[in-house]
Motif scaffolding. Structure first.
Motif, PDB file in Angstrom:
ATOM      1  N   GLN A 133      43.262  35.081  42.528  1.00 56.56           N
ATOM      2  CA  GLN A 133      43.747  34.536  41.260  1.00 56.56           C
ATOM      3  C   GLN A 133      42.997  35.115  40.069  1.00 56.56           C
ATOM      4  OE1 GLN A 133      43.458  30.276  41.724  1.00 56.56           O
ATOM      5  NE2 GLN A 133      45.432  30.112  42.757  1.00 56.56           N
ATOM      6  N   LEU A 134      41.719  35.379  40.251  1.00 57.99           N
ATOM      7  CA  LEU A 134      40.928  35.969  39.169  1.00 57.99           C
ATOM      8  C   LEU A 134      41.315  37.421  38.912  1.00 57.99           C
ATOM      9  CD1 LEU A 134      37.350  34.601  39.985  1.00 57.99           C
ATOM     10  CD2 LEU A 134      38.752  33.989  38.013  1.00 57.99           C
ATOM     11  N   LEU A 135      41.662  38.135  39.949  1.00 56.84           N
ATOM     12  CA  LEU A 135      41.937  39.563  39.815  1.00 56.84           C
ATOM     13  C   LEU A 135      43.303  39.857  39.206  1.00 56.84           C
ATOM     14  CD1 LEU A 135      40.462  40.941  43.164  1.00 56.84           C
ATOM     15  CD2 LEU A 135      39.507  41.186  40.862  1.00 56.84           C
ATOM     16  N   ARG A 136      44.260  38.980  39.407  1.00 55.48           N
ATOM     17  CA  ARG A 136      45.619  39.244  38.901  1.00 55.48           C
ATOM     18  C   ARG A 136      45.663  39.486  37.390  1.00 55.48           C
ATOM     19  NH1 ARG A 136      47.293  34.790  42.479  1.00 55.48           N
ATOM     20  NH2 ARG A 136      47.971  35.692  44.457  1.00 55.48           N
ATOM     21  N   PRO A 137      45.005  38.658  36.558  1.00 53.78           N
ATOM     22  CA  PRO A 137      45.056  38.915  35.111  1.00 53.78           C
ATOM     23  C   PRO A 137      44.371  40.217  34.689  1.00 53.78           C
ATOM     24  CG  PRO A 137      44.374  36.656  35.568  1.00 53.78           C
ATOM     25  CD  PRO A 137      44.314  37.395  36.857  1.00 53.78           C
ATOM     26  N   LEU A 138      43.480  40.736  35.511  1.00 54.62           N
ATOM     27  CA  LEU A 138      42.800  41.983  35.163  1.00 54.62           C
ATOM     28  C   LEU A 138      43.732  43.179  35.245  1.00 54.62           C
ATOM     29  CD1 LEU A 138      39.334  41.647  36.963  1.00 54.62           C
ATOM     30  CD2 LEU A 138      39.816  41.407  34.527  1.00 54.62           C
ATOM     31  N   GLY A 139      44.763  43.075  36.104  1.00 56.57           N
ATOM     32  CA  GLY A 139      45.690  44.185  36.252  1.00 56.57           C
ATOM     33  C   GLY A 139      45.056  45.426  36.840  1.00 56.57           C
ATOM     34  N   GLY A 153      47.447  32.360  60.645  1.00 55.78           N
ATOM     35  CA  GLY A 153      47.687  33.701  60.130  1.00 55.78           C
ATOM     36  C   GLY A 153      47.187  33.928  58.725  1.00 55.78           C
ATOM     37  N   GLN A 154      46.413  32.986  58.188  1.00 55.56           N
ATOM     38  CA  GLN A 154      45.876  33.137  56.828  1.00 55.56           C
ATOM     39  C   GLN A 154      44.503  33.798  56.888  1.00 55.56           C
ATOM     40  OE1 GLN A 154      45.988  28.963  55.809  1.00 55.56           O
ATOM     41  NE2 GLN A 154      47.921  29.188  54.679  1.00 55.56           N
ATOM     42  N   PRO A 155      44.164  34.575  55.844  1.00 53.90           N
ATOM     43  CA  PRO A 155      42.865  35.262  55.845  1.00 53.90           C
ATOM     44  C   PRO A 155      41.709  34.265  55.936  1.00 53.90           C
ATOM     45  CG  PRO A 155      44.285  36.150  54.143  1.00 53.90           C
ATOM     46  CD  PRO A 155      44.968  34.917  54.658  1.00 53.90           C
ATOM     47  N   ARG A 156      40.801  34.559  56.843  1.00 56.34           N
ATOM     48  CA  ARG A 156      39.612  33.720  56.994  1.00 56.34           C
ATOM     49  C   ARG A 156      38.376  34.466  56.488  1.00 56.34           C
ATOM     50  NH1 ARG A 156      37.357  31.352  62.790  1.00 56.34           N
ATOM     51  NH2 ARG A 156      35.537  30.251  61.948  1.00 56.34           N
ATOM     52  N   ARG A 157      38.411  35.751  56.627  1.00 56.52           N
ATOM     53  CA  ARG A 157      37.327  36.608  56.145  1.00 56.52           C
ATOM     54  C   ARG A 157      37.974  37.885  55.594  1.00 56.52           C
ATOM     55  NH1 ARG A 157      31.738  37.950  57.419  1.00 56.52           N
ATOM     56  NH2 ARG A 157      31.418  40.202  57.164  1.00 56.52           N
ATOM     57  N   ALA A 158      37.600  38.261  54.366  1.00 58.05           N
ATOM     58  CA  ALA A 158      38.209  39.443  53.746  1.00 58.05           C
ATOM     59  C   ALA A 158      37.209  40.135  52.830  1.00 58.05           C
ATOM     60  CB  ALA A 158      39.460  39.054  52.967  1.00 58.05           C
ATOM     61  N   THR A 159      37.347  41.437  52.747  1.00 55.08           N
ATOM     62  CA  THR A 159      36.530  42.240  51.835  1.00 55.08           C
ATOM     63  C   THR A 159      37.422  42.771  50.718  1.00 55.08           C
ATOM     64  OG1 THR A 159      34.941  42.897  53.532  1.00 55.08           O
ATOM     65  CG2 THR A 159      35.126  44.323  51.592  1.00 55.08           C
ATOM     66  N   PHE A 160      36.967  42.578  49.482  1.00 53.57           N
ATOM     67  CA  PHE A 160      37.687  43.081  48.304  1.00 53.57           C
ATOM     68  C   PHE A 160      36.967  44.315  47.771  1.00 53.57           C
ATOM     69  CE2 PHE A 160      39.029  38.725  48.563  1.00 53.57           C
ATOM     70  CZ  PHE A 160      40.319  38.698  48.053  1.00 53.57           C
ATOM     71  N   VAL A 161      37.755  45.306  47.383  1.00 48.77           N
ATOM     72  CA  VAL A 161      37.205  46.515  46.764  1.00 48.77           C
ATOM     73  C   VAL A 161      37.924  46.716  45.428  1.00 48.77           C
ATOM     74  CG1 VAL A 161      36.786  48.985  46.979  1.00 48.77           C
ATOM     75  CG2 VAL A 161      36.775  47.534  49.025  1.00 48.77           C
ATOM     76  N   LEU A 162      37.168  46.643  44.331  1.00 48.65           N
ATOM     77  CA  LEU A 162      37.729  46.798  42.984  1.00 48.65           C
ATOM     78  C   LEU A 162      37.295  48.149  42.443  1.00 48.65           C
ATOM     79  CD1 LEU A 162      39.148  45.690  40.447  1.00 48.65           C
ATOM     80  CD2 LEU A 162      36.986  44.567  39.838  1.00 48.65           C
TER      81      LEU A 162
END
Length: 227
Positions: A133-139, A153-162
């Motif tokens: 939700q925080l990343l969406r407004p950044l575009g 089937g929902q993410p339990r552990r995930a890595t984000f790369v910006l």
């Protein structure tokens, strides 16, 4: 002889009254015509707006060409602070008629930030959704690598790369009717949107302060973002 004395006394009284009126006039603050005062304020605000538009357009051109690294890092919740470079600057300004004269009304500034080194963070559970939700407004350009899922089937552990292309924008709008300036900055030096209204007599020497703020050189422009 008596008539001469009377004339002299009356003359002295007239002079005394005249002097009193003159002293009263000297002590009274001169009140200018309100229309003249307004015209002078409109002229000064228009001059400052045009100066800002011209200067920031030149700075924007340099940003697009040089793609400089900002002097201060950008911060996003969960990622923390990370160094960024600036690119793809675009500046647009629009005049309009005010009291019969062409006056600069709005200045739009847009540019993008790219992470010098891709920012990474690994999250668990509900924090995954919060960061999305925080990343969406950044575009910006980012990817989410799901490492574990729960039974649904929902993410339990995930890595984000910006990596970059974070949208930043600023709008300066002159209100010539009420002699003030409305400011709105989005993701400029920090995440989120900030707004403020500045009286026209405080809106001075803005151009270089704004440029230095965007580049992360100093925080002098912050004074225009504080009530």
């Amino acid at each position: 002889m008596a008539d001469d004395k009377l004339d002299t006394a009356q003359g002295m009284r007239r002079m005394s009254a005249l002097e009193a009126l003159r002293k009263q006039a000297e002590g009274r603050v001169k009140q200018e015509d309100p229309m003249v005062v307004r015209a002078r304020a409109v002229e000064a605000l228009n001059k400052e707006m045009r100066s800002v538009a011209s200067y920031i357009a030149q700075v924007g051109g340099e940003i697009s060409e040089v793609k400089p690294e900002a002097g201060q890092p950008f911060e996003v919740l969960f990622f923390g602070k990370f160094p960024v470079s600036l690119a793809d600057a675009w500046v647009d300004s629009r005049p309009t008629k005010v009291d019969g004269f062409d006056c600069m009304t709005t200045i739009h500034v847009r540019y993008r930030m790219n992470a010098v080194t891709p920012a990474r963070v690994t999250l668990l559970g509900d924090d995954i959704g919060r960061l999305e939700q925080l990343l969406r407004p950044l575009g910006g350009d980012y990817k989410m690598i799901v490492e574990q899922k729960n039974d649904f089937g929902q993410p339990r552990r995930a890595t984000f790369v910006l990596s970059g292309k974070i949208n930043c924008q600023l709008e300066i709008a002159a209100d010539y009717t009420n002699l003030a300036v409305n400011l709105e900055v989005v993701n400029v030096r920090r995440y989120g949107t900030r707004r403020n209204r500045v009286p026209h007599d405080r809106f001075k020497d803005v151009g270089d302060d704004l440029a230095r703020y965007i580049l992360g050189v100093d925080d002098d422009f912050e004074r225009f973002l504080k009530p």
